[in-house]
Scaffold this motif. Sequence first.
Motif, PDB file in Angstrom:
ATOM      1  N   ILE A   1       0.830  -1.208   0.000  1.00 36.33           N
ATOM      2  CA  ILE A   1       0.000   0.000   0.000  1.00 36.33           C
ATOM      3  C   ILE A   1       0.865   1.259   0.000  1.00 36.33           C
ATOM      4  N   ILE A   2       1.872   1.284   0.859  1.00 34.92           N
ATOM      5  CA  ILE A   2       2.743   2.461   0.935  1.00 34.92           C
ATOM      6  C   ILE A   2       3.492   2.670  -0.383  1.00 34.92           C
ATOM      7  N   LEU A   3       4.025   1.584  -0.944  1.00 37.00           N
ATOM      8  CA  LEU A   3       4.758   1.697  -2.213  1.00 37.00           C
ATOM      9  C   LEU A   3       3.827   2.093  -3.355  1.00 37.00           C
ATOM     10  N   SER A   4       2.572   1.633  -3.307  1.00 40.10           N
ATOM     11  CA  SER A   4       1.609   2.005  -4.348  1.00 40.10           C
ATOM     12  C   SER A   4       1.278   3.489  -4.283  1.00 40.10           C
ATOM     13  N   LEU A   5       1.150   4.011  -3.068  1.00 35.96           N
ATOM     14  CA  LEU A   5       0.894   5.442  -2.923  1.00 35.96           C
ATOM     15  C   LEU A   5       2.055   6.268  -3.479  1.00 35.96           C
ATOM     16  N   ILE A   6       3.271   5.856  -3.146  1.00 34.11           N
ATOM     17  CA  ILE A   6       4.441   6.573  -3.651  1.00 34.11           C
ATOM     18  C   ILE A   6       4.522   6.471  -5.175  1.00 34.11           C
ATOM     19  N   SER A   7       4.093   5.333  -5.715  1.00 35.64           N
ATOM     20  CA  SER A   7       4.147   5.132  -7.174  1.00 35.64           C
ATOM     21  C   SER A   7       3.274   6.135  -7.920  1.00 35.64           C
ATOM     22  N   LEU A   8       2.195   6.590  -7.278  1.00 33.14           N
ATOM     23  CA  LEU A   8       1.305   7.536  -7.956  1.00 33.14           C
ATOM     24  C   LEU A   8       2.034   8.815  -8.354  1.00 33.14           C
ATOM     25  N   ILE A   9       3.029   9.214  -7.581  1.00 36.65           N
ATOM     26  CA  ILE A   9       3.798  10.419  -7.903  1.00 36.65           C
ATOM     27  C   ILE A   9       4.546  10.239  -9.224  1.00 36.65           C
TER      28      ILE A   9
ATOM     29  N   GLY B   1       2.370  18.138  -7.975  1.00 37.44           N
ATOM     30  CA  GLY B   1       1.019  18.386  -7.474  1.00 37.44           C
ATOM     31  C   GLY B   1       0.433  17.175  -6.787  1.00 37.44           C
ATOM     32  N   ILE B   2       0.617  15.998  -7.397  1.00 37.94           N
ATOM     33  CA  ILE B   2       0.099  14.768  -6.804  1.00 37.94           C
ATOM     34  C   ILE B   2       0.845  14.441  -5.520  1.00 37.94           C
ATOM     35  N   SER B   3       2.123  14.787  -5.459  1.00 38.66           N
ATOM     36  CA  SER B   3       2.902  14.484  -4.250  1.00 38.66           C
ATOM     37  C   SER B   3       2.331  15.192  -3.029  1.00 38.66           C
ATOM     38  N   LEU B   4       1.732  16.392  -3.215  1.00 38.76           N
ATOM     39  CA  LEU B   4       1.134  17.107  -2.100  1.00 38.76           C
ATOM     40  C   LEU B   4      -0.072  16.368  -1.531  1.00 38.76           C
ATOM     41  N   ILE B   5      -0.728  15.569  -2.379  1.00 36.10           N
ATOM     42  CA  ILE B   5      -1.865  14.775  -1.923  1.00 36.10           C
ATOM     43  C   ILE B   5      -1.402  13.431  -1.375  1.00 36.10           C
ATOM     44  N   VAL B   6      -0.430  12.833  -2.062  1.00 39.31           N
ATOM     45  CA  VAL B   6       0.026  11.498  -1.687  1.00 39.31           C
ATOM     46  C   VAL B   6       0.812  11.506  -0.377  1.00 39.31           C
ATOM     47  N   ALA B   7       1.605  12.546  -0.151  1.00 40.32           N
ATOM     48  CA  ALA B   7       2.468  12.587   1.031  1.00 40.32           C
ATOM     49  C   ALA B   7       1.703  12.422   2.342  1.00 40.32           C
ATOM     50  N   PRO B   8       0.585  13.146   2.562  1.00 42.70           N
ATOM     51  CA  PRO B   8      -0.157  12.933   3.818  1.00 42.70           C
ATOM     52  C   PRO B   8      -0.694  11.513   3.962  1.00 42.70           C
ATOM     53  N   PHE B   9      -1.180  10.952   2.852  1.00 43.59           N
ATOM     54  CA  PHE B   9      -1.670   9.577   2.901  1.00 43.59           C
ATOM     55  C   PHE B   9      -0.537   8.609   3.260  1.00 43.59           C
ATOM     56  N   THR B  10       0.646   8.845   2.688  1.00 40.09           N
ATOM     57  CA  THR B  10       1.786   7.965   2.954  1.00 40.09           C
ATOM     58  C   THR B  10       2.226   8.060   4.410  1.00 40.09           C
ATOM     59  N   ILE B  11       2.266   9.285   4.938  1.00 36.74           N
ATOM     60  CA  ILE B  11       2.628   9.465   6.346  1.00 36.74           C
ATOM     61  C   ILE B  11       1.610   8.775   7.246  1.00 36.74           C
ATOM     62  N   PHE B  12       0.338   8.933   6.910  1.00 37.07           N
ATOM     63  CA  PHE B  12      -0.718   8.281   7.693  1.00 37.07           C
ATOM     64  C   PHE B  12      -0.562   6.764   7.664  1.00 37.07           C
ATOM     65  N   MET B  13      -0.279   6.202   6.478  1.00 37.55           N
ATOM     66  CA  MET B  13      -0.119   4.749   6.371  1.00 37.55           C
ATOM     67  C   MET B  13       1.116   4.272   7.133  1.00 37.55           C
ATOM     68  N   ASN B  14       2.166   5.076   7.166  1.00 38.51           N
ATOM     69  CA  ASN B  14       3.344   4.698   7.952  1.00 38.51           C
ATOM     70  C   ASN B  14       3.027   4.651   9.434  1.00 38.51           C
ATOM     71  N   LEU B  15       2.208   5.581   9.893  1.00 42.62           N
ATOM     72  CA  LEU B  15       1.790   5.561  11.294  1.00 42.62           C
ATOM     73  C   LEU B  15       0.926   4.335  11.584  1.00 42.62           C
ATOM     74  N   ILE B  16       0.056   4.002  10.635  1.00 42.44           N
ATOM     75  CA  ILE B  16      -0.760   2.788  10.789  1.00 42.44           C
ATOM     76  C   ILE B  16       0.133   1.559  10.830  1.00 42.44           C
ATOM     77  N   GLU B  17       1.143   1.519   9.962  1.00 44.70           N
ATOM     78  CA  GLU B  17       2.060   0.373   9.930  1.00 44.70           C
ATOM     79  C   GLU B  17       2.874   0.273  11.213  1.00 44.70           C
ATOM     80  N   LEU B  18       3.161   1.408  11.831  1.00 49.28           N
ATOM     81  CA  LEU B  18       3.844   1.387  13.119  1.00 49.28           C
ATOM     82  C   LEU B  18       2.969   0.711  14.169  1.00 49.28           C
ATOM     83  N   LEU B  19       1.683   1.008  14.139  1.00 49.40           N
ATOM     84  CA  LEU B  19       0.738   0.333  15.038  1.00 49.40           C
ATOM     85  C   LEU B  19       0.631  -1.146  14.704  1.00 49.40           C
ATOM     86  N   VAL B  20       0.580  -1.459  13.409  1.00 49.51           N
ATOM     87  CA  VAL B  20       0.475  -2.852  12.969  1.00 49.51           C
ATOM     88  C   VAL B  20       1.705  -3.656  13.396  1.00 49.51           C
TER      89      VAL B  20
END
Length: 365
Positions: free
Chosen positions: A286-294, A308-327
């Motif tokens: 999931i994290i790599l797929s989000l980064i791939s969108l850029i 432009g897409i990186s400004l949208i993808v970056a928050p999602f990627t940070i959020f997923m990293n925090l989720i993965e830390l919990l996981v």
Amino acid sequence: MMRRLFNRFFVVTSLFLSSFGLATAQEHTLDGQETHQEQKEKFNVGEMIMHHIRDDRGWEFAHGVTLPLPVILYTADRGLEVFSSSHLNHGEVYNNYKSEHGHLYRVNEAGEPLKDVKVYDFSITKNVASLMLSAILLILIFRSVASGYAKNKGKAPKGLQSFLEPIVMFVRDEIAKPNLGPQYEKYLPYLLTLFFFILINNLLGLLPGGANLTGNIAVTLVLAVITFFVVNLNGNKHYWAHLVKPTGVPVALLPIMIPVEIVGVFMKPFSLMVRLFANITAGHIIILSLISLIFIANNLGGSATGWGISLIVAPFTIFMNLIELLVAFLQAFIFTLLTSMYIGSAIEDHHEADHGIGYEGPEAH
């Protein structure tokens, strides 16, 4: 505002999917074949993701920064051979050896594999190196904690000892004791080793350039097999009798329930293996797929679209990293908890407790 960002995100994703489908449909035509092939070579999402989650002979920390690892081979005619994995990069042939899809072959002068030559591969791959690193870290960490207990005997814990002690107490009081009862001390070292091994490798896998060790099904298989042997080698007579005569089951249903119970013995470690593998691997994908969108947006609309897409993808990627830390913590906890439950069911004297039938605690007997 947020809704507008979501709409733009899905529009770009849809544009990519439609463009990818069009490129795939026209790939085999003569007109425009070079153009589509060039675009595919610029960025391949699937290849990038698989490159990062699979094992490899070199440890790539960043693009262009790779640590070569030793290749250790044994053949009957040549004996033991050791050389750097850098000699096998990009499909090169070295000393008549070639690596294809992760497997090493002895090849002839024409580059064709020699099927009659058996190559035993004991190479240190990225996952093996990460496994050794995590083992060294665990030994260093807990030797430090042990020395801390020896120096501060009877005093309040300090430093690393104060950080890890609550976690150790949690595993003991919330996992081992409730599920294993009076015999918890016998199995506590194994449960602690299991918990911290999974946890530290989950965390190492989240670091940039980290290896996907707990997302490797071979590793989770070994952990599940160890649990399988611990459970079944320590099972008492009630555990084995329960397989052939489940409590409270009518005799007429035994031909159905006995196979179910036997299959359940193997399904328990299988579920441990798949759960850890699937959750860790899915998070990385999931994290790599989000980064791939850029990079996809950059290929489709240029660098301005990519930024432009990186400004949208970056928050999602940070959020997923925090989720993965919990996981990372959650999966270590779940694997250890289920292991303790399986061991507890094998050493339990009163199997009725598993089904809530006629068991009210030791004082009732």
